[in-house]
Design a protein around this motif. Structure first.
Motif, PDB file in Angstrom:
ATOM      1  N   LEU A 214      10.444 -47.105 -49.490  1.00 12.40           N
ATOM      2  CA  LEU A 214      11.175 -46.757 -48.274  1.00 12.40           C
ATOM      3  C   LEU A 214      10.269 -46.805 -47.045  1.00 12.40           C
ATOM      4  O   LEU A 214      10.695 -47.211 -45.956  1.00 12.40           O
ATOM      5  CB  LEU A 214      11.792 -45.365 -48.407  1.00 12.40           C
ATOM      6  CG  LEU A 214      12.984 -45.233 -49.354  1.00 12.40           C
ATOM      7  CD1 LEU A 214      13.433 -43.782 -49.437  1.00 12.40           C
ATOM      8  CD2 LEU A 214      14.139 -46.118 -48.893  1.00 12.40           C
ATOM      9  N   GLY A 215       9.034 -46.389 -47.202  1.00 15.51           N
ATOM     10  CA  GLY A 215       8.093 -46.435 -46.090  1.00 15.51           C
ATOM     11  C   GLY A 215       7.718 -47.852 -45.705  1.00 15.51           C
ATOM     12  O   GLY A 215       7.429 -48.141 -44.537  1.00 15.51           O
ATOM     13  N   LEU A 216       7.747 -48.757 -46.687  1.00 15.35           N
ATOM     14  CA  LEU A 216       7.401 -50.157 -46.433  1.00 15.35           C
ATOM     15  C   LEU A 216       8.586 -50.941 -45.873  1.00 15.35           C
ATOM     16  O   LEU A 216       8.400 -51.979 -45.216  1.00 15.35           O
ATOM     17  CB  LEU A 216       6.913 -50.796 -47.735  1.00 15.35           C
ATOM     18  CG  LEU A 216       6.099 -52.084 -47.650  1.00 15.35           C
ATOM     19  CD1 LEU A 216       4.804 -51.854 -46.894  1.00 15.35           C
ATOM     20  CD2 LEU A 216       5.810 -52.610 -49.053  1.00 15.35           C
ATOM     21  N   LEU A 217       9.789 -50.440 -46.121  1.00 17.54           N
ATOM     22  CA  LEU A 217      11.001 -51.183 -45.766  1.00 17.54           C
ATOM     23  C   LEU A 217      11.101 -51.556 -44.284  1.00 17.54           C
ATOM     24  O   LEU A 217      11.399 -52.718 -43.958  1.00 17.54           O
ATOM     25  CB  LEU A 217      12.236 -50.381 -46.188  1.00 17.54           C
ATOM     26  CG  LEU A 217      13.599 -51.043 -45.924  1.00 17.54           C
ATOM     27  CD1 LEU A 217      13.697 -52.380 -46.644  1.00 17.54           C
ATOM     28  CD2 LEU A 217      14.733 -50.113 -46.354  1.00 17.54           C
ATOM     29  N   PRO A 218      10.868 -50.632 -43.333  1.00 17.13           N
ATOM     30  CA  PRO A 218      11.010 -51.037 -41.927  1.00 17.13           C
ATOM     31  C   PRO A 218      10.058 -52.145 -41.515  1.00 17.13           C
ATOM     32  O   PRO A 218      10.419 -53.029 -40.731  1.00 17.13           O
ATOM     33  CB  PRO A 218      10.740 -49.743 -41.150  1.00 17.13           C
ATOM     34  CG  PRO A 218      10.045 -48.846 -42.102  1.00 17.13           C
ATOM     35  CD  PRO A 218      10.560 -49.193 -43.458  1.00 17.13           C
ATOM     36  N   PHE A 219       8.837 -52.136 -42.047  1.00 19.36           N
ATOM     37  CA  PHE A 219       7.871 -53.179 -41.713  1.00 19.36           C
ATOM     38  C   PHE A 219       8.314 -54.529 -42.289  1.00 19.36           C
ATOM     39  O   PHE A 219       8.188 -55.567 -41.639  1.00 19.36           O
ATOM     40  CB  PHE A 219       6.487 -52.814 -42.247  1.00 19.36           C
ATOM     41  CG  PHE A 219       5.947 -51.532 -41.692  1.00 19.36           C
ATOM     42  CD1 PHE A 219       5.322 -51.516 -40.453  1.00 19.36           C
ATOM     43  CD2 PHE A 219       6.075 -50.339 -42.398  1.00 19.36           C
ATOM     44  CE1 PHE A 219       4.821 -50.331 -39.932  1.00 19.36           C
ATOM     45  CE2 PHE A 219       5.577 -49.158 -41.888  1.00 19.36           C
ATOM     46  CZ  PHE A 219       4.956 -49.143 -40.646  1.00 19.36           C
ATOM     47  N   VAL A 220       8.853 -54.484 -43.516  1.00 22.84           N
ATOM     48  CA  VAL A 220       9.339 -55.723 -44.140  1.00 22.84           C
ATOM     49  C   VAL A 220      10.517 -56.284 -43.348  1.00 22.84           C
ATOM     50  O   VAL A 220      10.604 -57.499 -43.117  1.00 22.84           O
ATOM     51  CB  VAL A 220       9.754 -55.453 -45.601  1.00 22.84           C
ATOM     52  CG1 VAL A 220      10.426 -56.684 -46.209  1.00 22.84           C
ATOM     53  CG2 VAL A 220       8.540 -55.062 -46.428  1.00 22.84           C
ATOM     54  N   LEU A 221      11.427 -55.420 -42.900  1.00 20.67           N
ATOM     55  CA  LEU A 221      12.580 -55.874 -42.129  1.00 20.67           C
ATOM     56  C   LEU A 221      12.160 -56.480 -40.788  1.00 20.67           C
ATOM     57  O   LEU A 221      12.714 -57.501 -40.357  1.00 20.67           O
ATOM     58  CB  LEU A 221      13.552 -54.723 -41.902  1.00 20.67           C
ATOM     59  CG  LEU A 221      14.262 -54.174 -43.141  1.00 20.67           C
ATOM     60  CD1 LEU A 221      15.137 -52.980 -42.783  1.00 20.67           C
ATOM     61  CD2 LEU A 221      15.085 -55.264 -43.808  1.00 20.67           C
ATOM     62  N   ILE A 222      11.187 -55.844 -40.133  1.00 24.88           N
ATOM     63  CA  ILE A 222      10.716 -56.359 -38.845  1.00 24.88           C
ATOM     64  C   ILE A 222      10.074 -57.732 -39.021  1.00 24.88           C
ATOM     65  O   ILE A 222      10.368 -58.688 -38.287  1.00 24.88           O
ATOM     66  CB  ILE A 222       9.713 -55.387 -38.202  1.00 24.88           C
ATOM     67  CG1 ILE A 222      10.427 -54.134 -37.720  1.00 24.88           C
ATOM     68  CG2 ILE A 222       8.976 -56.050 -37.046  1.00 24.88           C
ATOM     69  CD1 ILE A 222      11.343 -54.353 -36.545  1.00 24.88           C
ATOM     70  N   VAL A 223       9.177 -57.870 -39.998  1.00 22.29           N
ATOM     71  CA  VAL A 223       8.499 -59.147 -40.237  1.00 22.29           C
ATOM     72  C   VAL A 223       9.513 -60.220 -40.631  1.00 22.29           C
ATOM     73  O   VAL A 223       9.468 -61.355 -40.145  1.00 22.29           O
ATOM     74  CB  VAL A 223       7.420 -58.985 -41.323  1.00 22.29           C
ATOM     75  CG1 VAL A 223       6.837 -60.351 -41.713  1.00 22.29           C
ATOM     76  CG2 VAL A 223       6.306 -58.075 -40.831  1.00 22.29           C
ATOM     77  N   GLY A 224      10.453 -59.845 -41.517  1.00 21.63           N
ATOM     78  CA  GLY A 224      11.472 -60.815 -41.926  1.00 21.63           C
ATOM     79  C   GLY A 224      12.333 -61.270 -40.770  1.00 21.63           C
ATOM     80  O   GLY A 224      12.674 -62.454 -40.651  1.00 21.63           O
ATOM     81  N   SER A 225      12.685 -60.337 -39.879  1.00 18.79           N
ATOM     82  CA  SER A 225      13.507 -60.698 -38.724  1.00 18.79           C
ATOM     83  C   SER A 225      12.745 -61.622 -37.778  1.00 18.79           C
ATOM     84  O   SER A 225      13.310 -62.588 -37.246  1.00 18.79           O
ATOM     85  CB  SER A 225      13.943 -59.437 -37.977  1.00 18.79           C
ATOM     86  OG  SER A 225      14.756 -58.627 -38.798  1.00 18.79           O
TER      87      SER A 225
END
Length: 279
Positions: A214-225
């Motif tokens: 869950l802590g990694l999720l926002p960073f993954v979403l930002i990079v993916g976007s």
């Protein structure tokens, strides 16, 4: 040193930890902190060493193990001297860095990395020495705790394990914590008893892996976007915009995830069925 280690002094060979309870009251602690904060304010922070001592003495005195309270015998003067010694060590280092910066910006930039590494190592060294101080000022049933081991040895272990956090995206954290706790407990003493830490990194990982995701999720979403926007020739479409907005709101959940992780980490530490062995 955990409570299970102390239990052996009560009944040698016992496998059940001694009962532990806190008998303090919120009101008394609140008055202590408010009074100390006021004195700290009018002394421009100078009273903080005595406030820290008063807080520890209050917490130790109201913590009972097998019916007997702990005793804290430290003093504010000792904390002040420790602070002055730390400043005497760090002062010349910062002065040298400042003088290097005056000579050449390139040299200053090169000197930043070793300075940061030293500060990181020194902070871990200071944490180990602070733990040693607290143990040597803690008494239970007339017997003092104490600690061996090298603060610098602990510091470099912490730094080397810390270097694995970035390339593993924090996945090495449970094993880092287990290794550091094992080192601290192995060098903790109560009388002639030696502490032992038996929990493993894998056990902590099983408790916190979903928090890590869950802590990694926002960073993954930002990079993916951002990758999607780049592939779409810089155009921010509705799906990419919604994803980035969702990731932004997830950042507000990180402090709460940190609190949950710390709680599960403490539960992992307290669940250790480790004991102590006589020297």
């Amino acid at each position: 040193m955990n409570v299970a280690a102390i239990a052996d002094t009560v009944s040698p060979g016992a496998s059940v930890a001694a009962p532990m309870q806190f008998t303090g009251r919120d009101g008394a602690f609140r008055r202590l902190v408010v009074r100390g904060a006021f004195l700290e304010l009018i002394t421009f922070g100078f009273y903080r060493f005595w406030l820290t001592t008063d807080i520890r003495r209050h917490l130790w005195t109201h913590t009972e193990v097998d019916g007997d309270a702990l005793e804290y015998i430290g003093s504010g003067k000792e904390l002040l001297f420790g602070f002055l010694i730390a400043m005497a060590v760090l002062g010349p280092i910062f002065l040298a860095y400042f003088l290097v910066g005056l000579q050449a910006e390139r040299v200053k930039a090169f000197a930043s990395l070793p300075l940061y590494l030293f500060m990181l190592a020194f902070s871990q060294f200071a944490a180990y020495r602070a733990r040693r101080y607290r143990l040597t000022r803690t008494v239970w049933r007339g017997v003092r705790f104490w600690m061996t081991g090298s603060g610098w040895s602990y510091a470099w272990r912490s730094v080397l394990w810390g270097l694995l956090l970035a390339p593993t995206f924090g996945l090495a954290y449970p094993w880092r914590m287990a290794a550091l706790e094992r080192y601290k407990l192995r060098h903790s003493r109560y009388g002639n008893l030696t502490g032992r830490f038996e929990a493993t990194g894998w056990e902590l990982f099983k408790r916190v892996w979903w928090l890590w995701l869950l802590g990694l999720l926002p960073f993954v979403l930002i990079v993916g976007s951002l990758i999607g926007v780049g592939a779409n020739r810089g155009a921010i479409t509705k799906p990419f915009g919604a994803t980035m907005l969702f990731a932004f709101f997830l950042f507000f959940a990180l402090p709460f995830l940190h609190g949950l992780r710390r709680a599960r980490e403490w539960a992992w530490w307290a669940s250790v069925s480790g004991s102590a062995r006589s020297q």
